[in-house]
Design an enzyme around this catalytic site. Structure first.
Site, PDB file in Angstrom:
ATOM      1  N   GLY A  14       0.668  -1.374   0.437  1.00  0.00           N
ATOM      2  CA  GLY A  14       0.062  -0.021   0.047  1.00  0.00           C
ATOM      3  C   GLY A  14       0.850   1.185   0.144  1.00  0.00           C
ATOM      4  O   GLY A  14       2.107   1.289   0.695  1.00  0.00           O
ATOM      5  N   ARG A  75       1.145  -5.436  -4.934  1.00  0.00           N
ATOM      6  CA  ARG A  75       1.436  -6.095  -4.775  1.00  0.00           C
ATOM      7  C   ARG A  75       1.378  -7.895  -5.529  1.00  0.00           C
ATOM      8  O   ARG A  75       0.956  -8.034  -6.344  1.00  0.00           O
ATOM      9  CB  ARG A  75       0.080  -6.672  -3.434  1.00  0.00           C
ATOM     10  CG  ARG A  75      -0.173  -5.686  -2.225  1.00  0.00           C
ATOM     11  CD  ARG A  75      -1.073  -5.985  -1.691  1.00  0.00           C
ATOM     12  NE  ARG A  75      -2.227  -4.325  -0.522  1.00  0.00           N
ATOM     13  CZ  ARG A  75      -1.706  -3.434  -0.049  1.00  0.00           C
ATOM     14  NH1 ARG A  75      -0.644  -3.913   0.516  1.00  0.00           N
ATOM     15  NH2 ARG A  75      -1.998  -2.884   0.384  1.00  0.00           N
ATOM     16  N   ASP A 106       5.311  -4.823   6.048  1.00  0.00           N
ATOM     17  CA  ASP A 106       6.071  -5.878   6.745  1.00  0.00           C
ATOM     18  C   ASP A 106       5.542  -7.475   5.703  1.00  0.00           C
ATOM     19  O   ASP A 106       6.515  -7.708   5.118  1.00  0.00           O
ATOM     20  CB  ASP A 106       4.547  -6.797   7.331  1.00  0.00           C
ATOM     21  CG  ASP A 106       4.873  -7.437   8.461  1.00  0.00           C
ATOM     22  OD1 ASP A 106       5.172  -7.510   9.099  1.00  0.00           O
ATOM     23  OD2 ASP A 106       3.444  -8.495   8.574  1.00  0.00           O
ATOM     24  N   THR A 129       4.172   2.418   5.419  1.00  0.00           N
ATOM     25  CA  THR A 129       2.664   2.493   5.411  1.00  0.00           C
ATOM     26  C   THR A 129       1.848   3.182   6.147  1.00  0.00           C
ATOM     27  O   THR A 129       2.767   3.715   7.344  1.00  0.00           O
ATOM     28  CB  THR A 129       2.443   0.557   5.783  1.00  0.00           C
ATOM     29  OG1 THR A 129       1.162   0.619   6.271  1.00  0.00           O
ATOM     30  CG2 THR A 129       3.205   0.329   6.697  1.00  0.00           C
ATOM     31  N   ASP A 131      -0.181   2.401   7.870  1.00  0.00           N
ATOM     32  CA  ASP A 131      -0.938   1.612   9.468  1.00  0.00           C
ATOM     33  C   ASP A 131      -0.185   2.251  10.671  1.00  0.00           C
ATOM     34  O   ASP A 131      -0.436   1.319  12.086  1.00  0.00           O
ATOM     35  CB  ASP A 131      -1.050  -0.046   8.890  1.00  0.00           C
ATOM     36  CG  ASP A 131      -1.713  -0.331   7.748  1.00  0.00           C
ATOM     37  OD1 ASP A 131      -2.458   0.929   7.964  1.00  0.00           O
ATOM     38  OD2 ASP A 131      -1.512  -1.099   7.325  1.00  0.00           O
ATOM     39  N   ASP A 133       2.143  -0.075  12.037  1.00  0.00           N
ATOM     40  CA  ASP A 133       2.333  -0.853  12.727  1.00  0.00           C
ATOM     41  C   ASP A 133       3.336  -1.953  12.804  1.00  0.00           C
ATOM     42  O   ASP A 133       3.291  -3.297  12.898  1.00  0.00           O
ATOM     43  CB  ASP A 133       0.647  -2.309  12.194  1.00  0.00           C
ATOM     44  CG  ASP A 133       1.238  -2.631  10.240  1.00  0.00           C
ATOM     45  OD1 ASP A 133       2.117  -2.082   9.744  1.00  0.00           O
ATOM     46  OD2 ASP A 133       0.300  -3.288   9.994  1.00  0.00           O
ATOM     47  N   ARG A 175      -6.201  -3.032   9.341  1.00  0.00           N
ATOM     48  CA  ARG A 175      -6.844  -4.246   9.327  1.00  0.00           C
ATOM     49  C   ARG A 175      -5.972  -5.321  10.344  1.00  0.00           C
ATOM     50  O   ARG A 175      -6.925  -5.661  10.453  1.00  0.00           O
ATOM     51  CB  ARG A 175      -5.625  -5.020   7.925  1.00  0.00           C
ATOM     52  CG  ARG A 175      -6.717  -6.070   6.505  1.00  0.00           C
ATOM     53  CD  ARG A 175      -6.123  -6.118   5.119  1.00  0.00           C
ATOM     54  NE  ARG A 175      -4.609  -5.965   5.359  1.00  0.00           N
ATOM     55  CZ  ARG A 175      -4.483  -6.076   3.817  1.00  0.00           C
ATOM     56  NH1 ARG A 175      -5.034  -6.208   2.630  1.00  0.00           N
ATOM     57  NH2 ARG A 175      -3.221  -5.297   3.881  1.00  0.00           N
TER      58      ARG A 175
HETATM   59  O1  F6P Z   1      -1.254  -1.605   4.086  1.00  0.00           O
HETATM   60  C1  F6P Z   1      -2.234  -0.461   3.954  1.00  0.00           C
HETATM   61  C2  F6P Z   1      -3.152  -0.379   3.999  1.00  0.00           C
HETATM   62  O2  F6P Z   1      -4.373   0.550   4.057  1.00  0.00           O
HETATM   63  C3  F6P Z   1      -3.973  -1.259   5.165  1.00  0.00           C
HETATM   64  O3  F6P Z   1      -4.683  -0.378   5.895  1.00  0.00           O
HETATM   65  C4  F6P Z   1      -5.552  -1.649   4.568  1.00  0.00           C
HETATM   66  O4  F6P Z   1      -5.937  -2.408   5.074  1.00  0.00           O
HETATM   67  C5  F6P Z   1      -4.906  -1.513   2.906  1.00  0.00           C
HETATM   68  O5  F6P Z   1      -3.751  -1.027   3.000  1.00  0.00           O
HETATM   69  C6  F6P Z   1      -5.760  -1.994   1.525  1.00  0.00           C
HETATM   70  O6  F6P Z   1      -4.909  -2.060   0.617  1.00  0.00           O
HETATM   71  P1  F6P Z   1      -5.792  -1.864  -1.039  1.00  0.00           P
HETATM   72  O7  F6P Z   1      -5.324  -0.809  -1.166  1.00  0.00           O
HETATM   73  O8  F6P Z   1      -4.573  -3.070  -1.810  1.00  0.00           O
HETATM   74  O9  F6P Z   1      -7.541  -2.538  -0.752  1.00  0.00           O
END
Ligand code: F6P
Length: 326
Positions: A14, A75, A106, A129, A131, A133, A175
């Site tokens: 992300g 990804r 991660d 990120t 997050d 985390d 998440r």
């Molecule tokens: O890892 C960052 C994040 O923004 C999370 O908070 C979220 O769940 C996820 O990516 C969403 O990913 P995507 O943009 O692939 O839907």
């Protein structure tokens, strides 16, 4: 003396505001240390596909203030396989890349760790990120900007909630982690938060809301992390509405707005410090580590530790939400 002459840099997973500032810092620090720097497009996907081009100082001019990532992100499923990683290795070799800076979270570091165990190209990671985390750093790039975006959005929702005496369940990203919901909640004076790290009890929420109702509190804001085990904001709002039909309940899902925007000063500074630190770590022959910031000092944390552990929520902050709602 290091043999590194040419490094690669990529962003993966992300995207997060401040990734461009990190790319800029990597390119400029590389040039300062007489290295050639190559940008790898679209994360591991571009590495496998050989989407690699030289970056000069001018390529990173005027990007520090922009969200997103000039190197794009993805990804990659293919990189999860040995065959995919071998293709990536062959591309890096073909482009003469001796070492790589990986900007991501991660999943990015898990891939980098596996790759470095199989092939002889060192990787150093930069935590990027929203997050927050990642274990081993107090802050990840993008988190501060994201919190400010959440704060501005929730402040606006608060206006309309108050005008209509409504209760809003606002879903934010995260998440597996509740940092955005918890600290966003503190910044906006939320009445309650639902986060994955803590078992949620909608009954507690009900009794709290009833108390507030008696105190003539007419509007409420509840922040829900998307990964909460009680469900997302829609499910939780439905349960509360069924039990408390007197309330006028609404749901708002902030979504990807949280990932965009011009990075805050804190994120730009963090990205700049870590970008330079990552290049210098490679020159110091470090590998399979993430550079992070702990107590305002740059630290090196092995990928194995960042991946295995989770950044813990400070439970005292959860207590603050309650204290501030007397
Ligand atoms: O890892 C960052 C994040 O923004 C999370 O908070 C979220 O769940 C996820 O990516 C969403 O990913 P995507 O943009 O692939 O839907």
């Amino acid at each position: 003396m290091t043999k590194i002459k040419r490094i690669g840099v990529f962003t993966s997973g992300g995207d997060a505001p401040g990734m461009n500032a990190a790319i800029r810092a990597v390119v400029r620090a590389g040039m300062y240390h007489n290295l050639e720097v190559y940008g790898i497009m679209q994360g591991y996907e571009g590495m496998i596909g050989g989407k690699i081009k030289e970056l000069k100082s001018s390529h990173v001019s005027g990007i520090i203030q922009h969200g997103g990532t000039i190197l794009k992100s993805a990804r990659s499923q293919e990189f999860r396989t040995y065959e995919g990683r071998k293709l990536a290795y062959e591309q890096l070799k073909a482009h003469g890349i001796d070492a790589v800076v990986a900007i991501g979270g991660d999943g990015t570091f898990t891939g980098a760790k596996t790759f470095s165990e199989e092939f002889d190209i060192p990787f150093v990671g930069i935590p990027g990120t929203i997050d927050n985390d990642l274990y081993g750093t107090d802050f990840t790039i993008g988190y501060d900007t994201c919190l400010n975006t959440v704060m501005e959005a929730v402040d606006k929702i608060r206006d309309t909630a108050s005008a209509h005496d409504r209760m809003f369940f606002i879903e934010v990203m995260g998440r597996d982690a509740g940092f955005i919901a918890l600290n966003g909640g503190l910044a906006c004076g939320a009445e309650a938060v639902f986060i994955p790290e803590i078992e949620s009890h909608t009954e507690n929420l009900k009794s709290y809301l009833e108390d507030g109702f008696k105190r003539k509190k007419s509007s409420n804001i509840i922040l829900v992390a998307e990964g909460d085990e009680a469900g997302g904001a829609i499910e939780i709002a439905k349960k509360v509405q069924e039990d408390m039909s007197d309330y006028d309940v609404r749901v708002s899902i902030l979504g990807h707005i949280q990932r965009g925007g011009s990075p805050s000063a804190s994120d730009r500074i963090l990205a700049t410090r870590l970008g330079v630190a990552a290049v210098e770590a490679l020159l110091d022959d470090q590998k399979s580590i993430m550079v992070g910031l702990v107590n305002n000092k740059v630290v090196h944390v092995p990928f194995s530790r960042t991946i295995k552990h989770h950044n813990a929520i400070d439970l005292d902050l959860v207590r603050l939400i309650d204290i501030l709602n007397v």
